[in-house]
Design an enzyme around this catalytic site. Structure first.
Site, PDB file in Angstrom:
ATOM      1  N   ASP A 150       0.804  -1.411  -0.003  1.00  0.00           N
ATOM      2  CA  ASP A 150      -0.121  -0.072  -0.115  1.00  0.00           C
ATOM      3  C   ASP A 150       0.897   1.189   0.121  1.00  0.00           C
ATOM      4  O   ASP A 150       0.679   2.142   0.838  1.00  0.00           O
ATOM      5  CB  ASP A 150      -0.963  -0.004   1.259  1.00  0.00           C
ATOM      6  CG  ASP A 150      -2.002   1.115   1.151  1.00  0.00           C
ATOM      7  OD1 ASP A 150      -2.145   1.543   0.010  1.00  0.00           O
ATOM      8  OD2 ASP A 150      -2.600   1.301   2.199  1.00  0.00           O
ATOM      9  N   GLN A 260      -3.027  -5.309   6.142  1.00  0.00           N
ATOM     10  CA  GLN A 260      -2.842  -4.258   6.963  1.00  0.00           C
ATOM     11  C   GLN A 260      -3.802  -4.790   8.199  1.00  0.00           C
ATOM     12  O   GLN A 260      -4.950  -4.414   8.025  1.00  0.00           O
ATOM     13  CB  GLN A 260      -3.114  -3.015   6.420  1.00  0.00           C
ATOM     14  CG  GLN A 260      -2.142  -2.501   5.290  1.00  0.00           C
ATOM     15  CD  GLN A 260      -2.541  -1.443   4.253  1.00  0.00           C
ATOM     16  OE1 GLN A 260      -3.564  -1.684   3.797  1.00  0.00           O
ATOM     17  NE2 GLN A 260      -2.063  -0.393   4.415  1.00  0.00           N
ATOM     18  N   ARG A 290       2.839  12.707  10.404  1.00  0.00           N
ATOM     19  CA  ARG A 290       1.078  12.673   9.608  1.00  0.00           C
ATOM     20  C   ARG A 290       0.520  11.529  10.249  1.00  0.00           C
ATOM     21  O   ARG A 290       0.960  10.531  10.057  1.00  0.00           O
ATOM     22  CB  ARG A 290       1.315  12.609   8.186  1.00  0.00           C
ATOM     23  CG  ARG A 290       0.166  12.171   7.374  1.00  0.00           C
ATOM     24  CD  ARG A 290       0.534  12.001   6.024  1.00  0.00           C
ATOM     25  NE  ARG A 290      -0.604  11.501   5.095  1.00  0.00           N
ATOM     26  CZ  ARG A 290      -1.397  10.519   5.055  1.00  0.00           C
ATOM     27  NH1 ARG A 290      -1.117   9.557   6.000  1.00  0.00           N
ATOM     28  NH2 ARG A 290      -2.232  10.347   4.295  1.00  0.00           N
ATOM     29  N   ASP A 292      -1.846   9.028  10.480  1.00  0.00           N
ATOM     30  CA  ASP A 292      -2.458   8.272   9.457  1.00  0.00           C
ATOM     31  C   ASP A 292      -3.878   7.851   9.813  1.00  0.00           C
ATOM     32  O   ASP A 292      -3.961   6.938  10.821  1.00  0.00           O
ATOM     33  CB  ASP A 292      -1.593   7.316   8.763  1.00  0.00           C
ATOM     34  CG  ASP A 292      -2.334   6.479   7.505  1.00  0.00           C
ATOM     35  OD1 ASP A 292      -2.650   7.220   6.549  1.00  0.00           O
ATOM     36  OD2 ASP A 292      -2.436   5.109   7.656  1.00  0.00           O
ATOM     37  N   GLU A 334      -4.869  13.182   9.285  1.00  0.00           N
ATOM     38  CA  GLU A 334      -5.538  12.795   7.976  1.00  0.00           C
ATOM     39  C   GLU A 334      -6.837  12.164   8.187  1.00  0.00           C
ATOM     40  O   GLU A 334      -6.840  11.009   8.554  1.00  0.00           O
ATOM     41  CB  GLU A 334      -4.594  11.630   7.412  1.00  0.00           C
ATOM     42  CG  GLU A 334      -4.850  11.536   5.785  1.00  0.00           C
ATOM     43  CD  GLU A 334      -5.536   9.912   5.512  1.00  0.00           C
ATOM     44  OE1 GLU A 334      -5.897   9.932   4.619  1.00  0.00           O
ATOM     45  OE2 GLU A 334      -5.358   9.027   6.674  1.00  0.00           O
ATOM     46  N   HIS A 398      -1.128  11.796  -2.637  1.00  0.00           N
ATOM     47  CA  HIS A 398      -0.908  10.646  -3.086  1.00  0.00           C
ATOM     48  C   HIS A 398      -2.238   9.616  -3.325  1.00  0.00           C
ATOM     49  O   HIS A 398      -2.158   8.740  -3.882  1.00  0.00           O
ATOM     50  CB  HIS A 398       0.068  10.010  -2.375  1.00  0.00           C
ATOM     51  CG  HIS A 398      -0.332   9.359  -1.063  1.00  0.00           C
ATOM     52  ND1 HIS A 398      -0.606  10.148  -0.038  1.00  0.00           N
ATOM     53  CD2 HIS A 398      -0.943   8.262  -0.548  1.00  0.00           C
ATOM     54  CE1 HIS A 398      -0.961   9.775   1.034  1.00  0.00           C
ATOM     55  NE2 HIS A 398      -0.964   8.406   0.691  1.00  0.00           N
ATOM     56  N   ASP A 399      -3.157  10.201  -2.707  1.00  0.00           N
ATOM     57  CA  ASP A 399      -4.374   9.112  -2.470  1.00  0.00           C
ATOM     58  C   ASP A 399      -5.419   9.784  -3.539  1.00  0.00           C
ATOM     59  O   ASP A 399      -5.205  10.783  -4.054  1.00  0.00           O
ATOM     60  CB  ASP A 399      -4.946   9.385  -1.153  1.00  0.00           C
ATOM     61  CG  ASP A 399      -4.561   8.632  -0.109  1.00  0.00           C
ATOM     62  OD1 ASP A 399      -3.834   7.262  -0.773  1.00  0.00           O
ATOM     63  OD2 ASP A 399      -4.514   8.886   0.966  1.00  0.00           O
ATOM     64  N   ARG A 515      -4.601   4.302  -7.895  1.00  0.00           N
ATOM     65  CA  ARG A 515      -3.803   5.564  -7.198  1.00  0.00           C
ATOM     66  C   ARG A 515      -2.425   5.638  -7.754  1.00  0.00           C
ATOM     67  O   ARG A 515      -1.656   6.737  -7.729  1.00  0.00           O
ATOM     68  CB  ARG A 515      -3.692   5.589  -5.608  1.00  0.00           C
ATOM     69  CG  ARG A 515      -5.237   5.808  -5.022  1.00  0.00           C
ATOM     70  CD  ARG A 515      -5.166   5.685  -3.892  1.00  0.00           C
ATOM     71  NE  ARG A 515      -4.673   4.161  -3.208  1.00  0.00           N
ATOM     72  CZ  ARG A 515      -4.394   3.964  -2.076  1.00  0.00           C
ATOM     73  NH1 ARG A 515      -4.548   4.623  -0.961  1.00  0.00           N
ATOM     74  NH2 ARG A 515      -4.406   2.695  -1.699  1.00  0.00           N
TER      75      ARG A 515
END
Ligand code: GLC
Ligand code: GLC
Length: 644
Positions: A150, A260, A290, A292, A334, A398-399, A515
């Site tokens: 990912d 994950q 960041r 997440d 985020e 990036h998403d 992505r």
């Protein structure tokens, strides 16, 4: 924020309910090097830490022992904290609003795609400086499974870097070089989950009872079925629902990919262990972490398992710990969720800065509709933040781009949220007659009608075909990000108008995830043309550098305070930055942005409350406002308003 002197310590301590814990620690660690400043900060922030933890774990019998173990871990990390970072801590504490500066400018990249490896990135610091960056977010460089990880968001060890990128020592050195270059390092704290190759996950898979308690593991589908009644699917392409089955038949919670595994923060040991990882990452010299996927970190049966109150307690507990053991560390949230929920994570005690996904999505919306109504409403009602916090304003990340506006807001403008999202999806994947955008669907879910958009900013702005407006569109979006307050963030590659990279479909570990289309490798040839204004890259690069250079010299653009300015033209966005009497020149800046390919006029009457003369700093032209204003297609103006 001056630390308590030794004399003032005693009265404070008697007010702290966990005085016993603090005293035990004092006794046990009091002679260790570095204890004194740690202890002083503990006295300042310990109570807050304890109350947040108590909301999560207060019912457990061994609560005091939990707090004590956690603080012991925090002290270990503090004792390892390099002296230069402790100095940085003191500097930042003396000037806590440093990140509100109009000179702070962010960039984000993947180390491998942008520069090969960590050493390669070090070599490119001068280019980052040339662009004007003072903040660099490296996508997770940590050790992760290959090839499916990912994009690094499946972490196998927070203490190692991916071998192909170099070593931990390389990362350390890069951090130092960046600091010397005046660039703050930003890394992720991927704390909702680990990869299934993390040692905890491996032990859990092998049946280790302690590590099994780190995750949400279930013997059968009974509980997963119950949870799935209320949780949404994040990556339905990869697996339906929120759980994945292990070879031995058990089920594990996997909000994102099946590799994950979500961490179980109901277990205080998970919090302690992850706090240790967080503080060690901070000790690399990270200034913004960041955070997440903050929305997902706490689960409760019968709820959507997103944005639960406990998620906030957890973040605030991490925040208090950072104040104690890594004081210059700030959090960036985020949360790509409903705008009401996005702001719920933002406060000096929780996440000091946050992505602004609403502004991001509505910038694209305005390009598609040539109407600024939704964006203007968002500026009016959803832009203001509490003191001591800031937005990170970005054009794309990036998403994927998700249409996270509030349906209630849309309805007030006569827009049906569901239908409008369908339109936006069609527009951006070029299934709409006349669209300039070349995006790709992401997680197209026929069951719910949900879909998000992949694509580089350049491809979504029209760079893939011959479109005279493509560069102006891209600069317009970045122009808003650069002038609407907070920290603007550039996805590196956008400054060169890099278009989609369709080759990802041939790469193992990337093919299934669209992505990757918007995560192209750095294009060195385009980079070489960046100073040539006869090329599209050169035009975008020069245009962006111009805006960045202007911003650096406009203290009026510091902070986040903004007053919407209704232009009475559907295609033109307007806002005023700065207050009369701020003492800075210019006192105020009127920003106007034309989101259409047609010339637009602002009537004189609309401008009548403003001074008679204004200078557009971008084009360096003077204007008499009594005549109204005309904006060319996609033109943006930064009008300096003299004090009357
Ligand atoms: C965040 C990341 C995204 C990742 C997800 C799971 O949303 O930005 O790239 O897929 O978390 O870690
Ligand atoms: C993030 C977001 C989700 C996003 C995904 C990554 O955590 O919540 O909306 O699409 O992860 O793509």
């Amino acid at each position: 924020m001056t630390p308590d002197t030794a004399d003032s310590v005693t009265p404070v301590i008697t007010q702290i309910p966990n005085a016993a814990v603090v005293q035990r620690l004092n006794k046990r660690l009091g002679r260790r090097k570095g204890w004194k400043p740690f202890y002083q900060r503990l006295l300042q922030h310990g109570e807050r830490l304890r109350s947040e933890l108590s909301a999560l774990y207060g019912d457990l019998d061994d609560f005091d022992a939990i707090v004590e173990r956690l603080l012991t871990t925090a002290f270990e990390c503090w004792s390892e904290r390099p002296e230069v970072l402790r100095q940085r801590d003191a500097e930042r504490e003396a000037q806590p609003d440093w990140f509100q500066s109009n000179t702070l400018l962010g960039g984000v990249c993947y180390v491998d795609l942008y520069a090969g490896d960590l050493k390669g990135l070090e070599a490119r610091i001068p280019e980052l400086q040339e662009l004007g960056l003072s903040y660099l977010h490296l996508m997770p460089p940590y050790l992760c499974p290959e090839p499916h990880n990912d994009g690094g968001y499946a972490v196998s060890s927070y203490r190692d870097v991916k071998r192909s990128l170099g070593t931990m020592a390389d990362l350390q050195r890069l951090a130092e070089r960046l600091r010397e270059a005046g660039i703050s390092l930003v890394l992720d704290f991927v704390f909702n989950h680990t990869s299934d190759e993390h040692e905890w996950a491996q032990a859990a898979r092998a049946g280790d009872p302690e590590c099994s308690g780190y995750y949400y593991l279930f013997p059968d589908r009974t509980l997963p079925d119950q949870y799935e009644r209320t949780v949404r699917e994040i990556f339905p392409d990869e697996h339906p629902g929120a759980f994945s089955q292990l070879a031995d038949g058990r089920w594990v919670w996997t909000t994102f990919h099946s590799y994950q595994w979500d961490l179980n923060y109901g277990n205080p040991e998970v919090f302690r262990a992850m706090a240790g990882e967080m503080l060690r990452i901070a000790n690399l010299g990270v200034e913004f972490l960041r955070m997440d996927a903050v929305a997902f970190v706490w689960k409760r049966l019968g709820t959507p398992c997103e944005n639960l109150p406990e998620a906030h307690h957890l973040l605030r507990a991490y925040n208090a710990l950072a104040r104690i053991a890594a004081p210059s560390l700030l959090f960036k949230s985020e949360a790509i969720v409903h705008p009401d929920d996005v702001v719920s994570y933002i406060s000096p005690e929780e996440c000091q800065v946050s992505y602004n996904p609403l502004q991001m999505a509505l910038l694209w919306n305005s390009l598609a509709t040539r109407e600024v109504n939704m964006l203007q409403l968002a500026l009016e009602e959803r832009h203001a933040l509490p003191p001591g916090t800031a937005w990170v304003n970005y054009v794309r990340s990036h998403d994927d781009i998700g249409w996270t506006f509030a349906d209630e807001d849309a309805a007030r403008l006569g827009i049906n949220g569901f239908d409008h999202r369908q339109f936006l999806n069609r527009f951006f994947v070029n299934r709409f007659e006349g669209s300039f955008a070349r995006g790709v669907p992401f997680q197209d879910n026929p069951a719910t009608g949900d879909c998000r958009i992949s694509g580089t900013a350049a491809s979504l702005c029209g760079f893939e075909q011959v479109d005279v407006h493509a560069a102006a569109r891209l600069l317009l979006l970045y122009g808003v990000a650069l002038s609407s307050g907070g920290i603007p963030l550039i996805y590196l590659g956008d400054e060169l108008a890099q278009t989609n990279d369709y080759a990802y479909v041939h790469e193992d570990g990337k093919a299934e995830d669209s992505r990757w289309v918007h995560r192209p490798r750095y294009d060195a040839e385009a980079g070489a043309r960046r100073h040539d204004p006869s090329t599209p890259q050169g035009r975008v690069y020069a245009g962006l550098r111009h805006l960045i250079a202007l911003r650096r010299h406009l203290p009026v653009l510091a902070g986040g305070q903004l007053t919407p300015f209704w232009t009475h033209n559907r295609a033109v966005l307007g806002y005023v930055r700065g207050d009369v009497g701020s003492g800075h020149a210019p006192e105020r800046l009127l920003v106007l942005a034309n989101f259409s390919e047609d010339e637009q006029h602002i009537a004189a009457g609309v401008l009548s409350a403003l001074p008679g003369q204004a200078t557009d700093l971008i084009a360096a032209t003077g204007h008499r406002l009594a005549q109204g204003l005309t904006l060319q297609p996609y033109q943006m103006m930064w009008l300096a308003l003299p004090q009357r």
